[in-house]
Motif scaffolding. Structure first.
Motif, PDB file in Angstrom:
ATOM      1  N   SER A 248     -16.831  -7.537   8.417  1.00 11.03           N
ATOM      2  CA  SER A 248     -16.424  -6.522   7.434  1.00 11.03           C
ATOM      3  C   SER A 248     -15.070  -5.904   7.783  1.00 11.03           C
ATOM      4  O   SER A 248     -14.563  -5.061   7.038  1.00 11.03           O
ATOM      5  CB  SER A 248     -17.492  -5.433   7.297  1.00 11.03           C
ATOM      6  N   LEU A 249     -14.464  -6.349   8.885  1.00 12.29           N
ATOM      7  CA  LEU A 249     -13.060  -6.006   9.153  1.00 12.29           C
ATOM      8  C   LEU A 249     -12.196  -6.325   7.934  1.00 12.29           C
ATOM      9  O   LEU A 249     -11.222  -5.617   7.639  1.00 12.29           O
ATOM     10  CB  LEU A 249     -12.559  -6.791  10.369  1.00 12.29           C
ATOM     11  N   ALA A 250     -12.557  -7.388   7.225  1.00 16.82           N
ATOM     12  CA  ALA A 250     -11.780  -7.812   6.050  1.00 16.82           C
ATOM     13  C   ALA A 250     -11.749  -6.754   4.955  1.00 16.82           C
ATOM     14  O   ALA A 250     -10.872  -6.780   4.091  1.00 16.82           O
ATOM     15  CB  ALA A 250     -12.344  -9.116   5.499  1.00 16.82           C
ATOM     16  N   PRO A 254      -7.762   2.315   5.014  1.00 18.08           N
ATOM     17  CA  PRO A 254      -6.576   1.480   4.830  1.00 18.08           C
ATOM     18  C   PRO A 254      -6.572   0.264   5.754  1.00 18.08           C
ATOM     19  O   PRO A 254      -7.449   0.139   6.607  1.00 18.08           O
ATOM     20  CB  PRO A 254      -5.432   2.443   5.180  1.00 18.08           C
ATOM     21  N   LYS A 255      -5.560  -0.595   5.573  1.00 19.33           N
ATOM     22  CA  LYS A 255      -5.477  -1.848   6.314  1.00 19.33           C
ATOM     23  C   LYS A 255      -4.213  -1.881   7.176  1.00 19.33           C
ATOM     24  O   LYS A 255      -3.156  -2.316   6.723  1.00 19.33           O
ATOM     25  CB  LYS A 255      -5.486  -3.032   5.348  1.00 19.33           C
ATOM     26  N   LEU A 308      -9.572 -13.074   8.695  1.00 19.75           N
ATOM     27  CA  LEU A 308      -8.225 -12.501   8.536  1.00 19.75           C
ATOM     28  C   LEU A 308      -7.580 -12.947   7.230  1.00 19.75           C
ATOM     29  O   LEU A 308      -6.829 -12.180   6.611  1.00 19.75           O
ATOM     30  CB  LEU A 308      -7.355 -12.861   9.731  1.00 19.75           C
ATOM     31  N   ASP A 309      -7.880 -14.167   6.785  1.00 15.65           N
ATOM     32  CA  ASP A 309      -7.393 -14.594   5.467  1.00 15.65           C
ATOM     33  C   ASP A 309      -7.971 -13.710   4.366  1.00 15.65           C
ATOM     34  O   ASP A 309      -7.274 -13.340   3.414  1.00 15.65           O
ATOM     35  CB  ASP A 309      -7.766 -16.064   5.206  1.00 15.65           C
ATOM     36  N   LYS A 310      -9.248 -13.352   4.522  1.00 18.88           N
ATOM     37  CA  LYS A 310      -9.872 -12.451   3.544  1.00 18.88           C
ATOM     38  C   LYS A 310      -9.228 -11.067   3.615  1.00 18.88           C
ATOM     39  O   LYS A 310      -9.037 -10.397   2.589  1.00 18.88           O
ATOM     40  CB  LYS A 310     -11.384 -12.374   3.802  1.00 18.88           C
ATOM     41  N   TYR A 311      -8.889 -10.636   4.826  1.00 18.19           N
ATOM     42  CA  TYR A 311      -8.183  -9.364   5.024  1.00 18.19           C
ATOM     43  C   TYR A 311      -6.881  -9.364   4.220  1.00 18.19           C
ATOM     44  O   TYR A 311      -6.550  -8.391   3.531  1.00 18.19           O
ATOM     45  CB  TYR A 311      -7.895  -9.198   6.512  1.00 18.19           C
ATOM     46  N   GLY A 316      -4.388  -6.598   2.920  1.00 20.14           N
ATOM     47  CA  GLY A 316      -3.848  -6.362   4.257  1.00 20.14           C
ATOM     48  C   GLY A 316      -2.826  -7.420   4.642  1.00 20.14           C
ATOM     49  O   GLY A 316      -2.518  -8.311   3.861  1.00 20.14           O
ATOM     50  N   SER A 317      -2.299  -7.294   5.854  1.00 22.18           N
ATOM     51  CA  SER A 317      -1.383  -8.318   6.346  1.00 22.18           C
ATOM     52  C   SER A 317      -1.732  -8.652   7.787  1.00 22.18           C
ATOM     53  O   SER A 317      -2.120  -7.776   8.562  1.00 22.18           O
ATOM     54  CB  SER A 317       0.071  -7.845   6.263  1.00 22.18           C
TER      55      SER A 317
END
Length: 348
Positions: A248-250, A254-255, A308-311, A316-317
């Motif tokens: 759920s980091l994704a 904010p990001k 991270l791709d989902k992030y 996000g970046s």
């Protein structure tokens, strides 16, 4: 105060929080922007000292010994909640020291701790750095880029008992292939690199509290290969897929920008890792392996990349940076290459 000798310029102190008494290493101006460092398994804040001292002007480095490591109060580590407890312990230091908005950095297991920390405290983070992090689905017990559990009890689970025994006995030497010094030389870094402060790093490894409540934790019999599943106590159960899921980091908001930085030749965290029982079974090192369809090697890098791709898809970046000719600890092995990318990330 620290039982392991520190470098000139590093301060050692105990910080009593509302959770436990934490050993903290620090350097830099007290009014500087805080950069919080979280170490990996079988190590301590000691591993971060060189990186801390090279931070640019205006930053304050804070490295924390997790419970059961270094000189922090060795409260028990729960199998079910151990990683969340680590993250809450880190938070208690941030609050007690009044660090305000800060950057956070995690190595290996500490990367998983940082992911959980970010899920709960995203608004206070200026940036996240994941250095050769454990997968968002932990270490052991999962398969596929989506982190599906291999078996419902968390199997396969286990660690080399000889290494645990040598760690518990305080073995400093290099005669036994599984000694802490040889594990450091062969897996924490890429041979033939030998860290300048190798003795201090071995001392750091030897601060690890050994037993069911700490490292490696306990195991229970399993009808699944290879006959053991994570129990309810200690480190290995805590970061097994059964008890750990930081995907759920994704979704955090904010990001803050994420830097994922890793050694190209990491043997500990990879898609074919040398401490992953499924990978060891695949290579014939653990008998009875049931095959790729049932129990494939855990694709740790693919799992991290998918989250991270989902992030990024969610707004996000992140940046994936691979340090060539480095193993599991590129900040020790290739400090110039590591710091160039890391410092730019902090400044960005």
């Amino acid at each position: 105060m620290s039982t392991v000798p520190t470098l000139l310029g590093i301060r050692s102190q105990m910080v009593q929080t509302n959770r436990l008494n934490v050993h903290v290493l620090s350097c830099g101006p007290e009014d500087g922007t805080a950069v919080v460092f979280v170490h990996g398994n079988v190590s301590s804040a000691t591993f971060w000292e060189e990186t801390m001292l090279t931070l640019p002007d205006g930053y304050r480095a804070i490295a924390i010994d997790l419970r059961g490591y270094g000189d922090t109060e060795p409260l028990p580590i729960s199998g079910a909640n151990g990683m969340a407890d680590f993250a809450a312990d880190v938070r208690s230091v941030v609050e007690t020291m009044g660090l305000g908005k800060h950057h956070i950095v995690g190595h290996s297991m500490g990367g998983g701790v940082v992911m959980l920390y970010a899920i709960n405290h995203a608004a206070d983070l200026l940036s996240i750095t994941l250095t050769d992090p454990v997968s968002p689905y932990g270490y052991g017990g999962s398969k596929g880029a989506d982190g599906t559990m291999t078996y419902d009890d968390g199997a396969p689970s286990g660690i080399n008992p000889e290494f645990v025994q040598l760690l518990a006995s305080g073995e400093q030497g290099s005669e036994n292939p599984m000694s802490p010094r040889n594990v450091l030389r062969g897996f924490y870094v890429k041979p033939p690199f030998v860290p300048e402060r190798e003795d201090a790093l071995v001392d750091s490894m030897l601060t690890t509290k050994v037993g069911d409540d700490h490292y490696p934790g306990n195991a229970v019999p399993s009808t699944n290969w290879p006959g053991a599943a994570p129990g309810d106590k200690g480190v290995l159960p805590a970061f097994n897929r059964k008890n750990f899921d930081a995907s759920s980091l994704a979704d955090i908001d904010p990001k803050p920008p994420i830097l994922w930085i890793r050694g190209a030749d990491d043997l500990i965290v990879s898609d074919y890792a040398m401490f992953d029982l499924a990978a060891l079974g695949h290579m014939g090192a653990v008998p009875g392996w049931p095959g790729d369809e049932e129990c494939p090697p855990q694709p740790m890098l693919a799992q991290t990349r998918a989250v991270l791709d989902k992030y990024a898809t969610n707004g996000g970046s992140y940046r994936e940076e691979v340090i060539e000719d480095a193993g599991h600890s590129p900040y020790l092995e290739k400090p110039e290459a590591f710091n160039a990318v890391f410092h730019a990330h902090l400044a960005g």
